[in-house]
Design a protein around this motif. Sequence first.
Motif, short mmCIF file in Angstrom:
data_model
loop_
_atom_site.label_atom_id
_atom_site.label_comp_id
_atom_site.label_asym_id
_atom_site.label_seq_id
_atom_site.Cartn_x
_atom_site.Cartn_y
_atom_site.Cartn_z
N ILE A 224 34.14 -47.30 38.50
CA ILE A 224 35.00 -46.90 37.29
C ILE A 224 34.83 -45.19 36.87
CG2 ILE A 224 35.25 -49.02 36.18
CD1 ILE A 224 33.33 -48.33 34.01
N LYS A 225 34.32 -44.88 38.04
CA LYS A 225 34.18 -43.22 37.85
C LYS A 225 35.17 -42.43 36.97
CE LYS A 225 31.62 -40.05 40.57
NZ LYS A 225 31.24 -39.50 41.75
N PRO A 226 36.36 -42.69 37.51
CA PRO A 226 37.40 -41.81 36.99
C PRO A 226 37.71 -42.27 35.38
CG PRO A 226 38.00 -43.07 39.02
CD PRO A 226 36.98 -43.62 38.68
N GLN A 227 37.55 -43.63 35.11
CA GLN A 227 37.72 -44.05 33.81
C GLN A 227 36.44 -43.61 32.99
OE1 GLN A 227 38.16 -46.00 36.13
NE2 GLN A 227 40.52 -46.33 36.32
N PHE A 228 35.29 -43.43 33.56
CA PHE A 228 34.25 -42.89 32.84
C PHE A 228 34.36 -41.27 32.45
CE2 PHE A 228 29.73 -41.87 32.65
CZ PHE A 228 29.18 -43.15 32.06
N GLY A 229 34.57 -40.65 33.46
CA GLY A 229 35.20 -39.30 33.34
C GLY A 229 36.24 -39.23 32.39
N PHE A 230 37.37 -39.89 32.33
CA PHE A 230 38.23 -39.71 31.25
C PHE A 230 37.72 -39.92 29.96
CE2 PHE A 230 41.54 -41.02 28.32
CZ PHE A 230 42.49 -40.18 28.56
N SER A 231 36.81 -40.80 29.85
CA SER A 231 36.22 -41.32 28.27
C SER A 231 35.40 -40.20 27.81
CB SER A 231 35.57 -42.37 28.60
OG SER A 231 36.10 -43.45 28.82
N LEU A 232 34.69 -39.20 28.92
CA LEU A 232 33.87 -38.30 28.48
C LEU A 232 34.80 -37.10 28.03
CD1 LEU A 232 31.33 -37.94 31.44
CD2 LEU A 232 30.84 -38.35 28.92
N ILE A 233 36.01 -36.84 28.71
CA ILE A 233 36.93 -36.06 28.31
C ILE A 233 37.42 -36.24 26.89
CG2 ILE A 233 38.99 -34.54 28.79
CD1 ILE A 233 38.33 -34.87 31.54
N TRP A 234 37.74 -37.35 26.85
CA TRP A 234 38.64 -37.81 25.41
C TRP A 234 37.68 -37.74 24.35
CZ3 TRP A 234 42.63 -38.96 22.31
CH2 TRP A 234 42.11 -39.84 21.40
N LEU A 235 36.32 -38.30 24.47
CA LEU A 235 35.28 -38.34 23.18
C LEU A 235 34.81 -36.98 23.08
CD1 LEU A 235 33.18 -41.42 24.20
CD2 LEU A 235 34.63 -41.19 22.42
N ASN A 236 34.84 -35.89 23.90
CA ASN A 236 34.41 -34.66 23.74
C ASN A 236 35.56 -33.89 23.12
OD1 ASN A 236 32.96 -32.01 24.52
ND2 ASN A 236 35.09 -31.64 25.38
N PHE A 237 36.89 -34.31 23.61
CA PHE A 237 37.76 -33.62 22.67
C PHE A 237 38.11 -33.90 21.32
CE2 PHE A 237 42.37 -34.63 21.51
CZ PHE A 237 42.58 -33.26 21.19
N VAL A 238 37.91 -35.26 21.03
CA VAL A 238 38.04 -35.42 19.58
C VAL A 238 36.91 -35.17 18.53
CG1 VAL A 238 39.63 -37.48 19.58
CG2 VAL A 238 37.25 -37.84 19.99
N ALA A 239 35.64 -34.93 19.30
CA ALA A 239 34.50 -34.55 18.75
C ALA A 239 34.73 -32.92 18.35
CB ALA A 239 33.34 -34.83 19.35
N PHE A 240 34.97 -32.26 19.25
CA PHE A 240 35.32 -30.78 19.05
C PHE A 240 36.50 -30.60 18.10
CE2 PHE A 240 32.62 -29.27 22.65
CZ PHE A 240 32.03 -28.26 21.83
N SER A 241 37.43 -31.37 18.12
CA SER A 241 38.59 -31.08 17.33
C SER A 241 38.36 -31.72 15.76
CB SER A 241 39.86 -31.65 17.86
OG SER A 241 40.02 -31.77 19.23
N MET A 242 37.34 -32.31 15.57
CA MET A 242 37.09 -33.17 14.29
C MET A 242 37.42 -32.45 13.21
SD MET A 242 36.25 -35.48 12.42
CE MET A 242 36.26 -36.63 13.51
N PHE A 243 38.39 -33.23 12.22
CA PHE A 243 38.73 -32.26 11.20
C PHE A 243 38.78 -32.99 9.83
CE2 PHE A 243 42.19 -30.25 8.56
CZ PHE A 243 41.53 -29.33 7.99
N ASP A 244 39.79 -34.24 10.04
CA ASP A 244 40.18 -35.08 8.73
C ASP A 244 38.97 -35.97 8.28
OD1 ASP A 244 40.70 -36.11 11.31
OD2 ASP A 244 42.89 -36.46 10.95
N ILE A 245 38.28 -36.28 9.18
CA ILE A 245 37.33 -37.64 8.80
C ILE A 245 36.32 -36.69 7.97
CG2 ILE A 245 35.58 -38.98 9.35
CD1 ILE A 245 36.75 -39.86 11.77
#
Lengths: 302, 286
Positions: A224-245
């Motif tokens: 599941i390496k590709p999905q693992f990688g996608f998850s990393l990108i996603w979590l990194n993106f939402v954390a860097f963009s964190m605003f409303d919470i």
Amino acid sequence: MSVEQGVMGKPPSARKRLRLKTVFPYLLIFPAIFMVIWILGISVIESFILSLQRFPFFITGVPEFVGVQNYLDLFRSMVFQSSLRVSLIFVAGSIALGMLISLGFALALYKLVKSRRYFSALALLPYLISGVAIGTMWRFLFSGDVGLINMILRSIGQSGVAWFSNPTWALLILILANAWGRSPVSTMVMLSGLQSIDPEIYDAAKIDGCTPWKTLWHVTLPQIKPQFGFSLIWLNFVAFSMFDIVLAMTRGGPGRSTEVLAVRMYYLAFEHFDVPGGAAILIMLLLANIIVSAVVLKYFKV
Amino acid sequence: MSTHTTRPMSQALVAVKKHLVWVVIAILVIWTVLPFIWTVSSSFKSTMEIYRVPPTLIPRDFSLHGYQGAVGFEGFWRYWFNTIFIAGSTTILVLFIGVLGAYGFARHAFWLRGPLLLCILVPRILPRAGLIVPLYVRFAEMGLINTYAALIIAYVASGVPLATWIITGAFGAVPKDLEDAAKMDGASMWKHLWHVYIPIALPGVITAATLTAVDAWNEFPFVLAFTTGPQVRTLPYVLYMLRATEGIEDWPLVNAFVVLTIIPIIIAYLRLEKHVVKGMTAGALK
């Protein structure tokens, strides 16, 4: 061919037909490309230009080109340094916790047979909740007087904790709230990866005498390496963009202990009228996302 | 429990493994549901009961005080209307643009197809909150501050990339023979999209629609930055402002407001959950 006829009204000549056939796909994608470039693309370019300028007041008057001065000023300011530090801790914590729970939940969901559908639907639910509602719900859970956590502590004879007065706790709760609301996407993505693995590979691992942990490490994860990688990108993106919470939960406090970069950017641009400074932060956030995504894409072959 | 005839050691291992799954599922359920339950339960409590130790899960003096306060909140129905109107218009526009774009990308080969598809993919890593700075400048120039148009344009632009991407994936999986069959029938492109593509790619289209609608319903930074009055503001904004105006928080009111803002999404999700989970685990997001 009917498509072209529909557009032209009558059968066009061969040359016209050929031309239309070439243009047709562009017509189809034009609205999408237009919205993306007109709104998003130009905004990014304008931000970049803004970030290299300085204005007499807010964004009025004749701008002066100052090169990377705004960036240098940011890095010299204590407030920005603190935001950067908070963001980096927040991103690292969010990725670690997010990966842990999405992998754990995805593995457990995968083992279910009949009930997988229902529990997956439940697992995805928090993702549909607005950041403001998430921030409010978690602020309530950990509220000093009426929060569930303090209620439980008091019920067992402990004294309550003023969670949001403590910088470490506040940041930790922010990481929890973010993981609650945003990691369901990575859980689904990992689950989709697990579902795509050929079951025969597990039989082979069993025959070879692999323990469950060894199977996980040497068989499941590489698959599941590709999905693992996608998850990393996603979590990194939402954390860097964190605003409303953050705004709904702590407003960046106590002090500036939860003031992540996007929040700093907002305060800078809309409260201190330093629009170029805010634009410079946007460019840095974007670069951070691009660099992390590129590295992950390279190593995980998403 | 287990009727295995293997050695006791491996039997124990099997049992542990079996339970481990359910332990993790139990954690998942508690983790997911607890914040909801606590919010919903407290939304029906009186202001006094909120402070009771030990806490009650089912309110003892059941009270609608919070809901009365929320519904009686000045402009409550206006905010509701705004949220529905903006989320609805955004979803329709995004789906229209996304379906056309996806049809172009999934079914046609053309010059620059790859780079243009990348153009659609890359904006997904744009921080939405970050766009408020440049977009504010542009909307101010166009005189669009505090209008529906500003919000809808911003939402459509930020929704199109993901929707186009998901639908392109879903359309790509439609068997080519079906298309050829439809072509021989002489069906027009619209009929063709409507009767062949959309039905087959329905989970993808519904996933895209749901995610777009939810994003627009929940969006906060743009409303915060591009609105100056209650005429176009949406529910998340009011929820955010509830806090600023209260000295000591009226938690039943705040919780009732949270429940009222998320209930439409949960109801819609309960109806569409099957498609959305399928759409999201079918690799639609990759």
